[in-house]
Design a protein around this motif. Structure first.
Motif, mmCIF file in Angstrom:
data_model
loop_
_atom_site.group_PDB
_atom_site.id
_atom_site.type_symbol
_atom_site.label_atom_id
_atom_site.label_comp_id
_atom_site.label_asym_id
_atom_site.label_seq_id
_atom_site.Cartn_x
_atom_site.Cartn_y
_atom_site.Cartn_z
ATOM 1 N N ALA A 229 0.732 -1.180 0.063
ATOM 2 C CA ALA A 229 -0.001 -0.019 0.092
ATOM 3 C C ALA A 229 1.135 1.112 -0.036
ATOM 4 O O ALA A 229 1.888 1.212 0.618
ATOM 5 N N GLY A 230 0.447 2.202 -0.634
ATOM 6 C CA GLY A 230 1.388 3.521 -0.857
ATOM 7 C C GLY A 230 0.761 4.667 -1.493
ATOM 8 O O GLY A 230 -0.346 4.639 -1.775
ATOM 9 N N TRP A 231 1.463 5.465 -2.228
ATOM 10 C CA TRP A 231 1.022 6.499 -2.779
ATOM 11 C C TRP A 231 1.657 6.663 -4.221
ATOM 12 O O TRP A 231 2.954 6.225 -4.462
ATOM 13 N N ALA A 232 0.769 7.163 -5.172
ATOM 14 C CA ALA A 232 1.372 7.402 -6.583
ATOM 15 C C ALA A 232 1.150 8.906 -6.557
ATOM 16 O O ALA A 232 0.122 9.452 -6.638
ATOM 17 N N VAL A 233 2.473 9.609 -6.838
ATOM 18 C CA VAL A 233 2.657 10.823 -6.640
ATOM 19 C C VAL A 233 2.589 11.430 -8.323
ATOM 20 O O VAL A 233 3.493 11.073 -8.998
ATOM 21 N N LEU A 234 1.678 12.275 -8.545
ATOM 22 C CA LEU A 234 1.619 13.032 -9.933
ATOM 23 C C LEU A 234 1.534 14.143 -9.960
ATOM 24 O O LEU A 234 0.563 14.802 -9.336
ATOM 25 N N ASP A 235 2.601 15.001 -10.494
ATOM 26 C CA ASP A 235 2.495 16.384 -10.315
ATOM 27 C C ASP A 235 2.396 16.944 -9.045
ATOM 28 O O ASP A 235 1.605 17.896 -8.731
ATOM 29 N N GLY A 236 2.995 16.453 -8.128
ATOM 30 C CA GLY A 236 2.934 16.778 -6.656
ATOM 31 C C GLY A 236 1.741 16.257 -5.971
ATOM 32 O O GLY A 236 1.630 16.569 -4.708
ATOM 33 N N HIS A 239 -1.635 10.209 -4.744
ATOM 34 C CA HIS A 239 -3.045 9.494 -4.879
ATOM 35 C C HIS A 239 -2.772 8.109 -4.152
ATOM 36 O O HIS A 239 -2.023 7.473 -4.328
ATOM 37 N N PRO A 240 -3.869 7.732 -3.188
ATOM 38 C CA PRO A 240 -3.608 6.428 -2.715
ATOM 39 C C PRO A 240 -3.637 5.323 -3.731
ATOM 40 O O PRO A 240 -4.248 5.299 -4.623
ATOM 41 N N ALA A 241 -2.753 4.100 -3.345
ATOM 42 C CA ALA A 241 -2.445 3.195 -4.448
ATOM 43 C C ALA A 241 -2.146 1.737 -4.011
ATOM 44 O O ALA A 241 -1.726 1.803 -2.990
ATOM 45 N N ALA A 242 -2.545 0.968 -4.526
ATOM 46 C CA ALA A 242 -2.281 -0.529 -4.349
ATOM 47 C C ALA A 242 -1.128 -0.934 -5.167
ATOM 48 O O ALA A 242 -1.272 -0.704 -6.648
ATOM 49 N N ILE A 243 0.150 -1.364 -4.826
ATOM 50 C CA ILE A 243 1.308 -1.488 -5.604
ATOM 51 C C ILE A 243 1.922 -2.680 -5.787
ATOM 52 O O ILE A 243 1.881 -3.489 -4.588
ATOM 53 N N SER A 244 2.129 -3.103 -6.926
ATOM 54 C CA SER A 244 2.672 -4.761 -7.171
ATOM 55 C C SER A 244 4.008 -4.525 -7.505
ATOM 56 O O SER A 244 4.479 -3.703 -8.504
ATOM 57 N N VAL A 245 4.766 -5.222 -6.945
ATOM 58 C CA VAL A 245 6.616 -5.273 -7.460
ATOM 59 C C VAL A 245 6.465 -6.734 -7.792
ATOM 60 O O VAL A 245 6.314 -7.803 -6.820
ATOM 61 N N GLU A 255 8.386 -13.951 -16.352
ATOM 62 C CA GLU A 255 8.521 -12.606 -16.854
ATOM 63 C C GLU A 255 9.494 -11.801 -15.678
ATOM 64 O O GLU A 255 9.343 -11.906 -14.703
ATOM 65 N N ALA A 256 10.084 -10.752 -16.443
ATOM 66 C CA ALA A 256 10.930 -9.859 -15.567
ATOM 67 C C ALA A 256 10.115 -8.981 -14.464
ATOM 68 O O ALA A 256 8.983 -8.750 -14.787
ATOM 69 N N SER A 257 10.681 -8.897 -13.430
ATOM 70 C CA SER A 257 10.087 -7.960 -12.228
ATOM 71 C C SER A 257 9.854 -6.421 -12.744
ATOM 72 O O SER A 257 10.830 -5.955 -13.470
ATOM 73 N N ARG A 258 8.811 -6.004 -12.230
ATOM 74 C CA ARG A 258 8.180 -4.655 -12.783
ATOM 75 C C ARG A 258 7.493 -4.125 -11.481
ATOM 76 O O ARG A 258 7.060 -4.759 -10.792
ATOM 77 N N VAL A 259 7.286 -2.608 -11.712
ATOM 78 C CA VAL A 259 6.565 -1.880 -10.628
ATOM 79 C C VAL A 259 5.342 -1.501 -11.247
ATOM 80 O O VAL A 259 5.447 -0.731 -12.356
ATOM 81 N N GLU A 260 4.090 -1.833 -10.639
ATOM 82 C CA GLU A 260 3.045 -1.164 -11.346
ATOM 83 C C GLU A 260 1.989 -0.687 -10.132
ATOM 84 O O GLU A 260 2.044 -1.494 -9.208
ATOM 85 N N ALA A 261 1.115 0.145 -10.354
ATOM 86 C CA ALA A 261 0.148 0.601 -9.384
ATOM 87 C C ALA A 261 -1.219 0.846 -9.625
ATOM 88 O O ALA A 261 -1.198 1.353 -10.890
ATOM 89 N N TYR A 262 -1.916 0.236 -8.868
ATOM 90 C CA TYR A 262 -3.489 0.516 -9.220
ATOM 91 C C TYR A 262 -3.851 1.725 -8.257
ATOM 92 O O TYR A 262 -3.861 1.685 -7.121
ATOM 93 N N ILE A 263 -4.047 2.844 -8.995
ATOM 94 C CA ILE A 263 -4.179 4.063 -8.263
ATOM 95 C C ILE A 263 -5.802 4.133 -7.883
ATOM 96 O O ILE A 263 -6.727 4.192 -8.732
ATOM 97 N N LEU A 264 -6.027 4.278 -6.697
ATOM 98 C CA LEU A 264 -7.607 4.203 -6.348
ATOM 99 C C LEU A 264 -8.412 5.135 -6.590
ATOM 100 O O LEU A 264 -7.783 6.341 -6.573
ATOM 101 N N GLU A 276 5.783 9.067 -9.588
ATOM 102 C CA GLU A 276 6.759 8.571 -8.434
ATOM 103 C C GLU A 276 5.768 7.844 -7.405
ATOM 104 O O GLU A 276 4.749 7.965 -7.191
ATOM 105 N N ILE A 277 6.260 6.601 -7.190
ATOM 106 C CA ILE A 277 5.670 5.515 -6.171
ATOM 107 C C ILE A 277 6.452 5.626 -4.748
ATOM 108 O O ILE A 277 7.421 5.561 -4.510
ATOM 109 N N ARG A 278 5.510 5.899 -3.697
ATOM 110 C CA ARG A 278 5.945 6.025 -2.336
ATOM 111 C C ARG A 278 5.275 4.584 -1.646
ATOM 112 O O ARG A 278 4.305 4.488 -1.628
ATOM 113 N N PHE A 279 6.278 3.989 -1.045
ATOM 114 C CA PHE A 279 5.762 2.735 -0.345
ATOM 115 C C PHE A 279 5.357 3.025 1.085
ATOM 116 O O PHE A 279 6.331 3.707 1.539
#
Length: 312
Positions: A229-236, A239-245, A255-264, A276-279
């Motif tokens: 759980a974390g935050w997706a920061v866009l233009d400052g 937004h709350p987000a569920a993040i998968s690494v 498949e290679a590891s990646r970072v993706e965020a489902y922005i609530l 920016e993804i903040r964990f």
């Protein structure tokens, strides 16, 4: 904040009023580094001098022992932004290469810190070494201070109430275990990575969870595979987000590891923009599910848990 990238670019005239200088690698800019830089800034303000961080664009081990060099906790740009956020006047961030590594410890202090930066006060951490073959330490710094008219200060380790001794290596260990909360306590801020939003395989959208995928060069050290759980920061704006690494072991286990965020509660098109993804919290490790229904059920549970944690 003035940014200086080579020794030759340091103009003594810019530091005619004197400077207070903190020297160190400052990888991750954790609480110990912040204590050093904060103490230096306080000293500078008290004496009317300029506050200066002296650090390296690359980890010294990337030149000295590449095979032993750890991955950086932050990109150069992230470190510069964090240092600027501390309210410093200047940052000297030079490349640690053969030429720099060959500078004797005394010459570095006398010619660079005193001669070019007009240092009146120099600080460093107790574990930092400077000069050719790391021959410079706190004792030498104090000795040179007496000879050349500056005060020298060496600060001990900083400890966190829960994590104990704070260091860049311990932060890496925490991130390797997915302990983003522990790493965040040692840095005094959420663990963050950032990159450009790119097109993925659209599988999340098909499942009802469209995600923003980071592609290309991702800045910052990505924590262990898992769901967060974390935050997706866009233009400052955060937004709350569920993040998968990681990858998706249910569909593409190789498949290679990646970072993706489902922005609530978010539906804007942000492809090509910097995110920016903040964990904040680790929810679970990566799992392989027997079928689509079980995966969707877990994803819904992840979103519910993330929303609750981030609402606190």
């Amino acid at each position: 904040m003035q940014i200086i990238e080579t020794l030759e670019a340091i103009r003594p005239a810019d530091f005619a009023s004197g400077s207070s200088v903190a020297i160190g690698k400052f990888d991750g800019l954790h609480l110990g580094h912040q204590a050093i830089l904060g103490r230096m800034r306080t000293e500078a303000r008290a004496t009317g001098a300029r506050s200066v961080a002296f650090t390296f664009a690359n980890h010294p081990l990337s030149y000295l022992r590449p095979e032993a060099c750890p991955r950086p906790l932050m990109s150069r740009a992230q470190r510069l932004e964090a240092i600027a956020g501390l309210g410093l006047d200047a940052c000297v961030m030079v490349e640690f290469d053969a030429e720099f590594a060959a500078i004797p410890a005394e010459e570095f202090v006398v010619d660079v810190l005193v001669g070019r930066l007009n240092a009146k006060h120099i600080l460093m951490g107790a574990d930092f070494r400077f000069g050719h073959r790391g021959s410079g330490d706190g004792a030498l710094l104090r000795e040179l201070g007496e000879q050349h008219g500056f005060t020298a200060e060496v600060l001990d380790w900083v400890e966190d109430d829960e994590e104990g001794q704070v260091s860049s290596s311990r932060i890496r260990e925490a991130l390797g275990a997915g302990d983003v909360e522990g790493a965040g306590r040692m840095t005094g801020r959420p663990v963050a990575v950032r990159g450009e939003v790119v097109h993925g395989d659209a599988r999340g959208r098909e499942l009802g969870f469209p995600t923003a995928n980071l592609g290309g060069t991702v800045e910052g050290l990505v924590p262990a595979d898992g769901v967060y759980a974390g935050w997706a920061v866009l233009d400052g704006v955060a937004h709350p987000a569920a993040i998968s690494v990681g990858n998706n072991p249910t569909f593409t286990p190789d498949e290679a590891s990646r970072v993706e965020a489902y922005i609530l509660d978010f539906s804007d098109d942000i492809y090509g923009r910097t995110l920016e993804i903040r964990f904040a919290h680790r929810l679970r490790g990566t799992e392989r599910f027997d079928g689509l229904e079980a995966l969707i059920t877990q994803m819904n549970a992840d979103v519910v848990e993330a929303r609750a944690l981030l609402a606190d």
